[in-house]
Design an enzyme around this catalytic site. Sequence first.
Site, short mmCIF file in Angstrom:
data_model
loop_
_atom_site.label_atom_id
_atom_site.label_comp_id
_atom_site.label_asym_id
_atom_site.label_seq_id
_atom_site.Cartn_x
_atom_site.Cartn_y
_atom_site.Cartn_z
N SER A 1 0.85 -0.86 -0.26
CA SER A 1 0.32 0.20 0.17
C SER A 1 0.29 0.80 0.03
CB SER A 1 -0.82 -0.25 1.31
OG SER A 1 -0.01 -0.23 2.56
N GLY B 1 -2.00 -4.39 0.85
CA GLY B 1 -2.06 -5.79 2.06
C GLY B 1 -0.96 -6.38 1.60
N ASN C 1 3.49 -5.46 5.61
CA ASN C 1 2.99 -6.16 6.31
C ASN C 1 2.79 -7.59 6.88
OD1 ASN C 1 0.66 -4.54 5.90
ND2 ASN C 1 1.33 -4.58 2.94
N ASP D 1 -3.43 7.30 10.69
CA ASP D 1 -3.04 5.92 11.21
C ASP D 1 -1.83 5.59 11.32
OD1 ASP D 1 -2.01 5.61 8.85
OD2 ASP D 1 -2.96 3.89 8.18
N HIS E 1 0.31 5.04 6.65
CA HIS E 1 0.81 5.76 4.65
C HIS E 1 0.41 7.62 4.65
CE1 HIS E 1 -2.07 1.65 5.95
NE2 HIS E 1 -1.32 1.84 4.51
#
Length: 199
Positions: A27, A64, A93, A174, A177
């Site tokens: 991502s 992801g 991830n 978050d 990102h």
Amino acid sequence: MLRALVVILALVSSVTHANTVLILGDSLSAGYRMSAAQAWPRLLADTWQREGRPINLVNASVSGDTTLGGLQRLPTLLVRHRPDWVIIALGGNDGLRGLPPASIQRNLNTLITLATDAGARVVLTQIKLPPNYGRRYLEQFESLYPRLARQHRLPLLPFFVEPLISQSGMMMDDGIHPTEQAQPLIARQVHEFLRPYVE
């Protein structure tokens, strides 16, 4: 006859081979919660185009994705695009899920080998995790990237999110990102790093 041969040779010599750069990421490279046109890989491709650089960029990043997912996808991508360069930006991830660093390193090692065996040169991207994952795990995880870069003699692209973390408006809620506003800054970082290699 000779004149015609000179013309043909001139035409052939004017054709420049276009390097193909394949980005295999998650991502952070796919453009999380934004359009592909806003993400830094597209902005990097636009920069090369404005500069007249014969470089084709293929962004094969999937939000992801893990190193295992990359292993499943890379062979087909290598056949389809025949890249000159592969930028591997995976592992985040895996780390967020707390997977064993040895397993992550093994998968990254195989990704590197697959790409180099296919005739591509590899740039490995350093990945870092939030500090709440514990010092021991962070040290094991983050150290595997420079270790692989030394082992395979690869350029190691610094973690391009790190300079943005302390800047207002550059990170999403978050804390992981980068925002749309951060994408041009990332594109600039990556462009400057890759310039001596792919250009």
